[in-house]
Scaffold this active site. Sequence first.
Site, PDB file in Angstrom:
ATOM      1  N   HIS A  62       1.491  -1.271   0.387  1.00 46.80           N
ATOM      2  CA  HIS A  62       0.014  -0.221   0.054  1.00 46.80           C
ATOM      3  C   HIS A  62       1.194   1.344   0.144  1.00 46.80           C
ATOM      4  O   HIS A  62       0.502   2.426  -0.261  1.00 46.80           O
ATOM      5  CB  HIS A  62      -1.058   0.040   1.157  1.00 46.80           C
ATOM      6  CG  HIS A  62      -0.068   0.038   2.548  1.00 46.80           C
ATOM      7  ND1 HIS A  62       0.486  -0.419   3.389  1.00 46.80           N
ATOM      8  CD2 HIS A  62      -0.353   1.592   3.092  1.00 46.80           C
ATOM      9  CE1 HIS A  62       0.989   0.033   4.553  1.00 46.80           C
ATOM     10  NE2 HIS A  62       0.771   1.618   4.180  1.00 46.80           N
ATOM     11  N   LYS A  67       9.578  -2.665   3.857  1.00 48.23           N
ATOM     12  CA  LYS A  67      10.396  -3.255   4.570  1.00 48.23           C
ATOM     13  C   LYS A  67      10.545  -4.441   5.798  1.00 48.23           C
ATOM     14  O   LYS A  67       9.039  -4.296   6.386  1.00 48.23           O
ATOM     15  CB  LYS A  67      10.462  -2.015   5.266  1.00 48.23           C
ATOM     16  CG  LYS A  67      11.784  -1.388   6.312  1.00 48.23           C
ATOM     17  CD  LYS A  67      12.480  -0.629   5.204  1.00 48.23           C
ATOM     18  CE  LYS A  67      14.446   0.099   6.097  1.00 48.23           C
ATOM     19  NZ  LYS A  67      15.141  -1.475   6.120  1.00 48.23           N
ATOM     20  N   LYS A  91       3.430  -1.861  11.889  1.00 49.58           N
ATOM     21  CA  LYS A  91       4.613  -1.313  12.624  1.00 49.58           C
ATOM     22  C   LYS A  91       4.798   0.132  12.331  1.00 49.58           C
ATOM     23  O   LYS A  91       4.722   1.291  12.583  1.00 49.58           O
ATOM     24  CB  LYS A  91       5.238  -2.275  12.608  1.00 49.58           C
ATOM     25  CG  LYS A  91       6.602  -1.725  13.521  1.00 49.58           C
ATOM     26  CD  LYS A  91       7.826  -2.268  13.632  1.00 49.58           C
ATOM     27  CE  LYS A  91       8.120  -4.185  14.581  1.00 49.58           C
ATOM     28  NZ  LYS A  91       8.897  -4.922  14.175  1.00 49.58           N
ATOM     29  N   LYS A 103       9.640  -9.275   5.340  1.00 48.82           N
ATOM     30  CA  LYS A 103      10.196  -9.723   6.733  1.00 48.82           C
ATOM     31  C   LYS A 103      10.847 -10.932   5.427  1.00 48.82           C
ATOM     32  O   LYS A 103      10.246 -11.743   4.744  1.00 48.82           O
ATOM     33  CB  LYS A 103       9.469 -10.384   7.531  1.00 48.82           C
ATOM     34  CG  LYS A 103      10.751 -10.684   8.369  1.00 48.82           C
ATOM     35  CD  LYS A 103      10.803  -9.321   9.608  1.00 48.82           C
ATOM     36  CE  LYS A 103      11.333  -9.257  11.093  1.00 48.82           C
ATOM     37  NZ  LYS A 103      10.837  -8.178  11.452  1.00 48.82           N
ATOM     38  N   SER A 359      16.149   3.208  10.666  1.00 48.01           N
ATOM     39  CA  SER A 359      15.995   2.530   8.628  1.00 48.01           C
ATOM     40  C   SER A 359      15.037   3.751   7.977  1.00 48.01           C
ATOM     41  O   SER A 359      16.257   3.794   7.136  1.00 48.01           O
ATOM     42  CB  SER A 359      15.608   1.219   9.038  1.00 48.01           C
ATOM     43  OG  SER A 359      16.155   0.635   9.279  1.00 48.01           O
TER      44      SER A 359
HETATM   45  N1  GLU Z   1      13.711  -5.343  12.117  1.00 41.03           N
HETATM   46  C1  GLU Z   1      13.194  -5.224  12.605  1.00 41.03           C
HETATM   47  C2  GLU Z   1      12.039  -5.068  12.962  1.00 41.03           C
HETATM   48  O1  GLU Z   1      11.304  -5.804  12.866  1.00 41.03           O
HETATM   49  C3  GLU Z   1      13.664  -3.631  11.408  1.00 41.03           C
HETATM   50  C4  GLU Z   1      13.241  -3.403  10.459  1.00 41.03           C
HETATM   51  C5  GLU Z   1      14.243  -2.561   9.897  1.00 41.03           C
HETATM   52  O2  GLU Z   1      14.651  -2.234  10.054  1.00 41.03           O
HETATM   53  O3  GLU Z   1      13.163  -2.602   8.098  1.00 41.03           O
HETATM   54  O4  GLU Z   1      11.340  -4.115  13.088  1.00 41.03           O
END
Ligand code: GLU
Length: 468
Positions: A62, A67, A91, A103, A359
Amino acid sequence: MYSFFESVERSFDKAAEFTKWDKGLLEQIKACNSIYSMRFPVKMDDGRIEVIEAYRVQHSQHKTPCKGGIRFSKEVNQDEVMALASLMTYKCAIVNVPFGGAKGGIKINPRNHSTYELEKITRRYTAELVKKNFIGPGIDVPAPDYGTGEREMAWIVDTYASLKPGEIDAAGCVTGKPITQGGVHGRKEATGLGVFFGVREVCNNETVMAKLGLSTGISGKKVVVQGLGNVGYHCAKFFRENGAIVIAIAEYEGAVYSEAGINEEELFKHRNATGSVKDFAGSTFIAKSAEALELDCDILIPAALENVIDGNNAPRIKAKIIGEAANGPLTPEADEVFIAKGTLVIPDMYLNAGGVTVSYFEWLKNLSHVRYGRLEKRFTESMNHHILTEIEILTGKQASTRARNLIEHGADEIDLVHSGLEETMISATQEIMDIWHANPAIPDMRTAAYVCAIDKVGISYAELGIFP
Ligand code: GLU
Protein backbone atom coordinates in the site's frame (compact mmCIF):
# COMPACT_ATOMS: atom_id res chain seq x y z
CA MET A 1 -2.67 -23.53 19.71
CA TYR A 2 -2.35 -21.01 16.87
CA SER A 3 0.51 -20.60 14.45
CA PHE A 4 2.31 -17.25 14.70
CA PHE A 5 0.58 -15.93 11.57
CA GLU A 6 -2.80 -17.11 12.87
CA SER A 7 -2.11 -15.27 16.14
CA VAL A 8 -1.48 -12.06 14.20
CA GLU A 9 -4.69 -12.64 12.23
CA ARG A 10 -6.61 -13.18 15.46
CA SER A 11 -5.36 -9.94 16.99
CA PHE A 12 -6.17 -8.19 13.71
CA ASP A 13 -9.75 -9.57 13.64
CA LYS A 14 -10.28 -8.58 17.28
CA ALA A 15 -9.34 -4.99 16.42
CA ALA A 16 -11.15 -4.91 13.06
CA GLU A 17 -14.45 -5.00 14.99
CA PHE A 18 -13.66 -1.50 16.19
CA THR A 19 -13.13 -0.11 12.69
CA LYS A 20 -15.56 0.89 9.97
CA TRP A 21 -13.84 -0.74 7.00
CA ASP A 22 -15.51 -2.97 4.45
CA LYS A 23 -14.93 -6.71 5.07
CA GLY A 24 -13.20 -7.16 1.71
CA LEU A 25 -10.83 -4.30 2.37
CA LEU A 26 -9.97 -5.79 5.77
CA GLU A 27 -9.18 -9.11 4.03
CA GLN A 28 -6.86 -7.26 1.64
CA ILE A 29 -5.09 -5.46 4.47
CA LYS A 30 -4.58 -8.77 6.31
CA ALA A 31 -3.33 -10.86 3.39
CA CYS A 32 0.36 -11.37 2.51
CA ASN A 33 0.64 -10.05 -1.04
CA SER A 34 3.81 -11.76 -2.30
CA ILE A 35 5.59 -14.79 -0.87
CA TYR A 36 8.94 -15.85 -2.27
CA SER A 37 10.11 -19.21 -0.97
CA MET A 38 13.51 -20.25 -2.28
CA ARG A 39 16.07 -23.03 -2.11
CA PHE A 40 19.65 -22.57 -3.27
CA PRO A 41 22.87 -24.58 -2.94
CA VAL A 42 25.93 -23.30 -1.10
CA LYS A 43 29.27 -25.11 -0.94
CA MET A 44 30.47 -25.25 2.67
CA ASP A 45 34.10 -24.98 3.82
CA ASP A 46 34.49 -28.78 3.93
CA GLY A 47 33.34 -29.14 0.30
CA ARG A 48 29.80 -30.34 1.17
CA ILE A 49 26.89 -28.78 -0.72
CA GLU A 50 24.05 -27.65 1.53
CA VAL A 51 20.61 -26.68 0.24
CA ILE A 52 19.56 -23.47 1.99
CA GLU A 53 15.88 -22.76 2.72
CA ALA A 54 15.01 -19.06 2.68
CA TYR A 55 12.09 -16.66 2.32
CA ARG A 56 11.12 -13.09 1.58
CA VAL A 57 7.52 -12.11 2.21
CA GLN A 58 6.05 -8.78 1.13
CA HIS A 59 2.92 -8.36 3.16
CA SER A 60 1.73 -5.07 1.73
CA GLN A 61 2.55 -2.63 -1.05
CA HIS A 62 0.00 0.00 0.00
CA LYS A 63 3.13 2.11 0.33
CA THR A 64 6.43 1.31 -1.33
CA PRO A 65 9.14 0.25 -0.84
CA CYS A 66 8.34 -2.68 1.42
CA LYS A 67 10.47 -2.81 4.54
CA GLY A 68 11.55 -5.34 7.13
CA GLY A 69 14.49 -7.27 8.50
CA ILE A 70 16.10 -10.57 7.58
CA ARG A 71 16.56 -13.16 10.28
CA PHE A 72 18.99 -16.05 10.46
CA SER A 73 17.58 -18.79 12.65
CA LYS A 74 16.96 -22.53 12.60
CA GLU A 75 13.33 -21.81 13.51
CA VAL A 76 12.62 -19.83 10.32
CA ASN A 77 9.60 -21.06 8.38
CA GLN A 78 7.10 -19.52 5.98
CA ASP A 79 4.40 -18.97 8.61
CA GLU A 80 6.84 -17.10 10.86
CA VAL A 81 8.09 -14.85 8.05
CA MET A 82 4.48 -14.11 7.03
CA ALA A 83 3.58 -13.12 10.59
CA LEU A 84 6.65 -10.91 10.93
CA ALA A 85 6.00 -9.26 7.55
CA SER A 86 2.42 -8.46 8.61
CA LEU A 87 3.62 -6.90 11.85
CA MET A 88 5.96 -4.70 9.79
CA THR A 89 3.05 -3.24 7.82
CA TYR A 90 1.17 -2.30 11.00
CA LYS A 91 4.33 -1.08 12.71
CA CYS A 92 5.26 1.26 9.84
CA ALA A 93 1.69 2.58 9.65
CA ILE A 94 1.55 3.41 13.37
CA VAL A 95 4.81 5.35 13.38
CA ASN A 96 4.05 7.05 10.04
CA VAL A 97 6.96 5.49 8.20
CA PRO A 98 5.81 5.39 4.56
CA PHE A 99 6.60 1.75 3.81
CA GLY A 100 4.69 -1.49 3.31
CA GLY A 101 5.67 -4.45 5.49
CA ALA A 102 8.04 -7.25 4.53
CA LYS A 103 10.33 -9.79 6.20
CA GLY A 104 13.00 -12.25 5.18
CA GLY A 105 14.38 -15.36 6.78
CA ILE A 106 17.16 -17.86 6.16
CA LYS A 107 16.81 -21.18 7.97
CA ILE A 108 20.32 -21.52 9.39
CA ASN A 109 21.95 -21.33 12.77
CA PRO A 110 24.64 -18.69 12.19
CA ARG A 111 26.71 -20.19 15.03
CA ASN A 112 27.15 -23.35 12.96
CA HIS A 113 28.74 -21.53 10.03
CA SER A 114 32.08 -19.87 9.41
CA THR A 115 32.17 -16.19 8.46
CA TYR A 116 33.02 -17.18 4.89
CA GLU A 117 30.01 -19.53 4.69
CA LEU A 118 27.72 -16.84 6.10
CA GLU A 119 29.00 -14.38 3.52
CA LYS A 120 28.36 -16.83 0.68
CA ILE A 121 24.83 -17.58 1.96
CA THR A 122 23.99 -13.87 2.37
CA ARG A 123 25.35 -12.89 -1.04
CA ARG A 124 23.56 -15.76 -2.78
CA TYR A 125 20.29 -14.87 -1.01
CA THR A 126 20.69 -11.26 -2.19
CA ALA A 127 21.34 -12.40 -5.76
CA GLU A 128 18.14 -14.51 -5.63
CA LEU A 129 16.21 -11.43 -4.47
CA VAL A 130 17.68 -9.35 -7.31
CA LYS A 131 16.75 -11.99 -9.90
CA LYS A 132 13.09 -11.87 -8.85
CA ASN A 133 13.00 -8.09 -8.36
CA PHE A 134 12.44 -8.55 -4.62
CA ILE A 135 15.00 -5.97 -3.49
CA GLY A 136 15.77 -2.35 -4.37
CA PRO A 137 15.54 1.14 -2.86
CA GLY A 138 12.09 1.60 -4.39
CA ILE A 139 10.94 -2.04 -4.17
CA ASP A 140 11.85 -3.77 -0.94
CA VAL A 141 14.50 -2.73 1.58
CA PRO A 142 15.74 -5.35 4.08
CA ALA A 143 17.42 -4.63 7.42
CA PRO A 144 18.89 -6.54 10.37
CA ASP A 145 16.77 -8.80 12.53
CA TYR A 146 17.43 -11.76 14.86
CA GLY A 147 20.84 -13.27 14.00
CA THR A 148 21.92 -10.55 11.54
CA GLY A 149 23.62 -7.17 11.84
CA GLU A 150 25.77 -4.57 10.12
CA ARG A 151 28.13 -7.13 8.63
CA GLU A 152 25.36 -8.95 6.74
CA MET A 153 23.86 -5.65 5.55
CA ALA A 154 27.28 -4.65 4.14
CA TRP A 155 27.38 -7.91 2.14
CA ILE A 156 23.86 -7.28 0.86
CA VAL A 157 24.52 -3.73 -0.35
CA ASP A 158 27.78 -4.77 -1.96
CA THR A 159 26.15 -7.68 -3.81
CA TYR A 160 23.20 -5.53 -4.90
CA ALA A 161 25.42 -2.67 -6.12
CA SER A 162 27.64 -5.04 -8.09
CA LEU A 163 24.59 -6.54 -9.85
CA LYS A 164 23.11 -3.09 -10.59
CA PRO A 165 26.02 -1.03 -11.88
CA GLY A 166 25.28 2.66 -12.16
CA GLU A 167 22.20 2.60 -9.92
CA ILE A 168 22.77 5.86 -8.11
CA ASP A 169 20.52 5.02 -5.16
CA ALA A 170 21.90 1.50 -4.65
CA ALA A 171 22.91 2.28 -1.03
CA GLY A 172 19.20 2.58 -0.21
CA CYS A 173 18.56 -1.10 -1.05
CA VAL A 174 19.14 -2.13 2.58
CA THR A 175 19.38 -0.38 5.97
CA GLY A 176 21.30 -1.10 9.15
CA LYS A 177 24.56 -0.82 7.23
CA PRO A 178 27.90 0.13 8.80
CA ILE A 179 28.47 3.92 8.73
CA THR A 180 31.25 3.49 6.17
CA GLN A 181 28.83 1.73 3.80
CA GLY A 182 26.07 4.34 3.95
CA GLY A 183 24.66 3.62 7.40
CA VAL A 184 23.30 6.28 9.74
CA HIS A 185 24.52 7.08 13.25
CA GLY A 186 22.09 5.78 15.86
CA ARG A 187 20.65 2.81 13.92
CA LYS A 188 22.32 0.20 16.09
CA GLU A 189 20.73 1.28 19.37
CA ALA A 190 17.49 2.49 17.72
CA THR A 191 15.17 -0.38 18.66
CA GLY A 192 16.33 -0.48 22.29
CA LEU A 193 16.18 3.30 22.62
CA GLY A 194 12.72 3.36 21.01
CA VAL A 195 11.51 0.76 23.52
CA PHE A 196 12.87 2.91 26.32
CA PHE A 197 11.17 6.09 24.97
CA GLY A 198 7.85 4.22 24.54
CA VAL A 199 7.86 2.69 28.03
CA ARG A 200 8.99 5.99 29.57
CA GLU A 201 6.07 7.78 27.92
CA VAL A 202 3.61 5.25 29.36
CA CYS A 203 5.27 5.50 32.79
CA ASN A 204 4.90 9.28 32.70
CA ASN A 205 1.11 8.94 32.40
CA GLU A 206 -0.31 9.50 35.89
CA THR A 207 -3.70 7.87 35.25
CA VAL A 208 -2.19 4.71 33.78
CA MET A 209 0.37 4.40 36.55
CA ALA A 210 -2.21 4.98 39.29
CA LYS A 211 -4.32 2.15 37.84
CA LEU A 212 -1.30 -0.18 38.00
CA GLY A 213 -0.46 0.94 41.53
CA LEU A 214 2.90 2.33 40.40
CA SER A 215 4.54 5.72 40.81
CA THR A 216 5.25 7.72 37.66
CA GLY A 217 8.69 7.75 36.04
CA ILE A 218 11.37 5.18 35.23
CA SER A 219 13.68 5.85 38.14
CA GLY A 220 13.74 3.05 40.73
CA LYS A 221 11.59 0.66 38.69
CA LYS A 222 12.66 -2.99 38.73
CA VAL A 223 13.18 -4.32 35.23
CA VAL A 224 13.77 -7.84 33.84
CA VAL A 225 15.13 -8.13 30.30
CA GLN A 226 15.01 -11.33 28.26
CA GLY A 227 17.73 -11.38 25.61
CA LEU A 228 21.21 -9.87 25.46
CA GLY A 229 21.26 -9.42 21.70
CA ASN A 230 21.32 -5.97 20.12
CA VAL A 231 17.79 -5.07 21.27
CA GLY A 232 17.96 -6.55 24.80
CA TYR A 233 21.41 -5.11 25.44
CA HIS A 234 20.34 -1.58 24.50
CA CYS A 235 17.04 -1.81 26.39
CA ALA A 236 18.95 -2.79 29.55
CA LYS A 237 21.46 0.01 28.95
CA PHE A 238 18.91 2.80 28.54
CA PHE A 239 16.76 1.66 31.47
CA ARG A 240 19.84 1.41 33.73
CA GLU A 241 21.24 4.77 32.60
CA ASN A 242 17.90 6.39 33.39
CA GLY A 243 17.72 5.14 36.95
CA ALA A 244 15.86 1.82 36.63
CA ILE A 245 17.31 -1.29 38.30
CA VAL A 246 17.74 -4.14 35.84
CA ILE A 247 17.43 -7.01 38.33
CA ALA A 248 17.76 -9.83 35.80
CA ILE A 249 18.90 -10.53 32.27
CA ALA A 250 18.00 -13.84 30.63
CA GLU A 251 19.74 -15.61 27.75
CA TYR A 252 19.06 -19.06 26.39
CA GLU A 253 21.75 -20.78 28.51
CA GLY A 254 20.26 -19.31 31.72
CA ALA A 255 19.64 -16.02 33.49
CA VAL A 256 21.48 -13.86 36.00
CA TYR A 257 19.74 -12.12 38.88
CA SER A 258 20.72 -9.47 41.40
CA GLU A 259 18.44 -7.19 43.44
CA ALA A 260 21.22 -4.57 43.29
CA GLY A 261 21.07 -4.52 39.50
CA ILE A 262 22.98 -6.08 36.61
CA ASN A 263 25.31 -4.03 34.45
CA GLU A 264 24.58 -5.18 30.89
CA GLU A 265 27.95 -4.10 29.54
CA GLU A 266 29.90 -6.08 32.12
CA LEU A 267 27.63 -9.06 31.51
CA PHE A 268 28.10 -8.76 27.76
CA LYS A 269 31.89 -8.79 28.19
CA HIS A 270 31.68 -11.72 30.59
CA ARG A 271 29.53 -13.70 28.15
CA ASN A 272 31.91 -12.96 25.27
CA ALA A 273 34.87 -14.09 27.32
CA THR A 274 33.34 -17.24 28.83
CA GLY A 275 30.61 -18.16 26.33
CA SER A 276 27.85 -17.95 28.98
CA VAL A 277 26.17 -15.58 31.43
CA LYS A 278 26.91 -18.14 34.19
CA ASP A 279 29.30 -17.20 37.05
CA PHE A 280 28.79 -13.46 36.57
CA ALA A 281 30.21 -11.69 39.64
CA GLY A 282 27.63 -10.56 42.22
CA SER A 283 24.73 -12.38 40.61
CA THR A 284 22.70 -15.55 41.16
CA PHE A 285 22.49 -17.91 38.20
CA ILE A 286 19.05 -19.20 37.20
CA ALA A 287 19.55 -22.34 35.11
CA LYS A 288 16.02 -22.38 33.70
CA SER A 289 16.08 -19.14 31.75
CA ALA A 290 12.28 -18.92 31.41
CA GLU A 291 11.93 -18.68 35.20
CA ALA A 292 13.53 -15.22 35.09
CA LEU A 293 10.39 -13.95 33.36
CA GLU A 294 8.45 -14.82 36.50
CA LEU A 295 10.59 -12.75 38.87
CA ASP A 296 8.96 -10.04 40.97
CA CYS A 297 9.50 -6.84 38.96
CA ASP A 298 7.68 -3.75 37.66
CA ILE A 299 8.61 -3.99 33.98
CA LEU A 300 9.31 -7.12 31.95
CA ILE A 301 11.00 -6.67 28.58
CA PRO A 302 10.97 -9.77 26.35
CA ALA A 303 13.60 -8.89 23.74
CA ALA A 304 14.30 -12.20 22.06
CA LEU A 305 11.88 -14.36 20.06
CA GLU A 306 8.16 -14.92 19.60
CA ASN A 307 5.79 -17.01 21.76
CA VAL A 308 7.87 -16.95 24.95
CA ILE A 309 4.85 -16.09 27.11
CA ASP A 310 1.77 -18.23 26.55
CA GLY A 311 -1.34 -19.36 28.43
CA ASN A 312 0.82 -21.58 30.69
CA ASN A 313 3.36 -19.18 32.13
CA ALA A 314 1.34 -15.94 31.80
CA PRO A 315 -0.51 -16.52 35.13
CA ARG A 316 2.89 -16.72 36.90
CA ILE A 317 4.23 -13.43 35.48
CA LYS A 318 4.37 -10.79 38.22
CA ALA A 319 5.39 -7.70 36.22
CA LYS A 320 2.81 -4.90 36.07
CA ILE A 321 4.04 -3.72 32.67
CA ILE A 322 5.25 -5.88 29.78
CA GLY A 323 7.10 -4.00 27.05
CA GLU A 324 7.30 -6.12 23.92
CA ALA A 325 10.74 -5.39 22.48
CA ALA A 326 10.66 -8.65 20.49
CA ASN A 327 8.14 -9.33 17.74
CA GLY A 328 5.25 -11.49 18.95
CA PRO A 329 6.58 -12.58 22.37
CA LEU A 330 3.03 -13.10 23.72
CA THR A 331 0.45 -15.54 22.39
CA PRO A 332 -3.25 -14.52 22.16
CA GLU A 333 -3.92 -16.77 25.18
CA ALA A 334 -1.33 -14.81 27.19
CA ASP A 335 -3.04 -11.57 26.12
CA GLU A 336 -6.33 -12.80 27.62
CA VAL A 337 -4.61 -13.66 30.91
CA PHE A 338 -3.07 -10.20 31.13
CA ILE A 339 -6.31 -8.42 30.28
CA ALA A 340 -7.97 -10.33 33.14
CA LYS A 341 -5.07 -9.63 35.53
CA GLY A 342 -4.87 -5.93 34.63
CA THR A 343 -1.26 -6.20 33.45
CA LEU A 344 -0.41 -3.51 30.91
CA VAL A 345 1.06 -4.96 27.70
CA ILE A 346 2.77 -2.36 25.50
CA PRO A 347 2.57 -4.03 22.09
CA ASP A 348 5.48 -4.96 19.87
CA MET A 349 4.24 -3.45 16.68
CA TYR A 350 4.74 0.03 17.89
CA LEU A 351 7.05 -0.35 20.88
CA ASN A 352 9.86 -1.91 18.82
CA ALA A 353 9.30 0.39 15.83
CA GLY A 354 12.42 2.41 16.69
CA GLY A 355 14.49 0.17 14.44
CA VAL A 356 12.43 0.73 11.34
CA THR A 357 12.00 4.42 12.15
CA VAL A 358 15.75 4.97 12.09
CA SER A 359 15.97 2.69 9.04
CA TYR A 360 13.67 5.21 7.39
CA PHE A 361 16.09 8.00 8.33
CA GLU A 362 18.96 5.92 6.90
CA TRP A 363 17.07 5.34 3.64
CA LEU A 364 16.33 9.07 3.35
CA LYS A 365 20.02 9.79 3.93
CA ASN A 366 20.94 7.33 1.17
CA LEU A 367 18.49 8.89 -1.29
CA SER A 368 19.66 12.41 -0.47
CA HIS A 369 23.34 11.41 -0.65
CA VAL A 370 24.23 13.71 2.23
CA ARG A 371 24.86 13.21 5.93
CA TYR A 372 22.36 14.75 8.36
CA GLY A 373 23.65 18.02 9.78
CA ARG A 374 26.33 18.52 7.15
CA LEU A 375 24.84 21.72 5.80
CA GLU A 376 23.54 23.43 8.91
CA LYS A 377 25.73 22.38 11.85
CA ARG A 378 28.36 25.15 11.60
CA PHE A 379 25.78 27.77 10.65
CA THR A 380 23.67 26.97 13.74
CA GLU A 381 26.76 27.03 15.94
CA SER A 382 27.85 30.44 14.73
CA MET A 383 24.32 31.87 15.03
CA ASN A 384 23.99 30.51 18.59
CA HIS A 385 27.40 31.95 19.42
CA HIS A 386 26.36 35.41 18.22
CA ILE A 387 23.02 35.29 20.07
CA LEU A 388 24.65 34.22 23.32
CA THR A 389 27.41 36.82 23.05
CA GLU A 390 24.81 39.52 22.42
CA ILE A 391 22.80 38.40 25.47
CA GLU A 392 25.98 38.52 27.57
CA ILE A 393 26.75 42.05 26.39
CA LEU A 394 23.19 43.23 27.05
CA THR A 395 22.93 41.64 30.50
CA GLY A 396 26.53 42.16 31.56
CA LYS A 397 26.57 38.51 32.77
CA GLN A 398 28.53 35.53 31.48
CA ALA A 399 27.19 32.06 30.75
CA SER A 400 29.11 29.15 32.31
CA THR A 401 31.32 27.09 29.97
CA ARG A 402 28.89 24.18 30.36
CA ALA A 403 25.89 26.31 29.40
CA ARG A 404 27.80 27.90 26.53
CA ASN A 405 28.77 24.51 25.08
CA LEU A 406 25.21 23.24 25.40
CA ILE A 407 23.61 26.29 23.78
CA GLU A 408 26.11 26.73 20.98
CA HIS A 409 26.14 23.07 19.90
CA GLY A 410 24.85 22.56 16.36
CA ALA A 411 23.09 19.26 15.70
CA ASP A 412 25.17 16.27 14.58
CA GLU A 413 23.61 13.32 12.76
CA ILE A 414 23.22 11.39 16.02
CA ASP A 415 21.39 14.33 17.68
CA LEU A 416 18.90 14.57 14.82
CA VAL A 417 18.34 10.81 14.64
CA HIS A 418 17.71 10.54 18.39
CA SER A 419 15.43 13.57 18.28
CA GLY A 420 13.41 12.11 15.39
CA LEU A 421 13.16 8.79 17.18
CA GLU A 422 12.04 10.34 20.47
CA GLU A 423 9.38 12.42 18.74
CA THR A 424 8.14 9.36 16.82
CA MET A 425 7.81 7.17 19.90
CA ILE A 426 6.14 9.86 22.02
CA SER A 427 3.57 10.72 19.33
CA ALA A 428 2.81 7.06 18.61
CA THR A 429 2.28 6.30 22.31
CA GLN A 430 -0.08 9.24 22.66
CA GLU A 431 -1.98 8.36 19.50
CA ILE A 432 -2.59 4.78 20.66
CA MET A 433 -3.49 5.87 24.19
CA ASP A 434 -6.00 8.35 22.76
CA ILE A 435 -7.66 5.64 20.63
CA TRP A 436 -7.77 3.30 23.63
CA HIS A 437 -9.27 5.87 25.99
CA ALA A 438 -11.76 7.17 23.43
CA ASN A 439 -13.32 3.70 23.22
CA PRO A 440 -13.68 1.93 26.59
CA ALA A 441 -14.78 -1.29 24.82
CA ILE A 442 -11.25 -1.75 23.43
CA PRO A 443 -9.82 -4.32 25.87
CA ASP A 444 -6.10 -3.66 25.62
CA MET A 445 -3.35 -1.53 24.16
CA ARG A 446 -2.54 -4.12 21.46
CA THR A 447 -6.07 -3.86 20.09
CA ALA A 448 -5.84 -0.06 20.18
CA ALA A 449 -2.54 -0.25 18.27
CA TYR A 450 -4.11 -2.52 15.65
CA VAL A 451 -7.07 -0.14 15.30
CA CYS A 452 -4.60 2.69 14.72
CA ALA A 453 -2.72 0.63 12.10
CA ILE A 454 -5.80 -0.70 10.31
CA ASP A 455 -7.25 2.79 10.01
CA LYS A 456 -4.05 4.19 8.54
CA VAL A 457 -3.60 1.37 6.02
CA GLY A 458 -7.34 1.50 5.27
CA ILE A 459 -7.17 5.20 4.49
CA SER A 460 -4.19 4.59 2.26
CA TYR A 461 -6.08 1.95 0.24
CA ALA A 462 -9.22 4.07 0.14
CA GLU A 463 -7.21 7.00 -1.18
CA LEU A 464 -5.95 4.78 -3.98
CA GLY A 465 -9.60 4.52 -4.99
CA ILE A 466 -9.50 0.73 -5.34
CA PHE A 467 -12.30 0.22 -2.85
CA PRO A 468 -14.85 3.00 -3.25
N1 GLU B 1 13.96 -6.06 12.04
C1 GLU B 1 13.50 -4.85 12.64
C2 GLU B 1 12.03 -4.96 12.99
O1 GLU B 1 11.51 -6.04 13.21
C3 GLU B 1 13.84 -3.63 11.80
C4 GLU B 1 13.24 -3.58 10.43
C5 GLU B 1 13.77 -2.45 9.56
O2 GLU B 1 14.55 -1.63 10.03
O3 GLU B 1 13.38 -2.43 8.39
O4 GLU B 1 11.34 -4.00 13.16
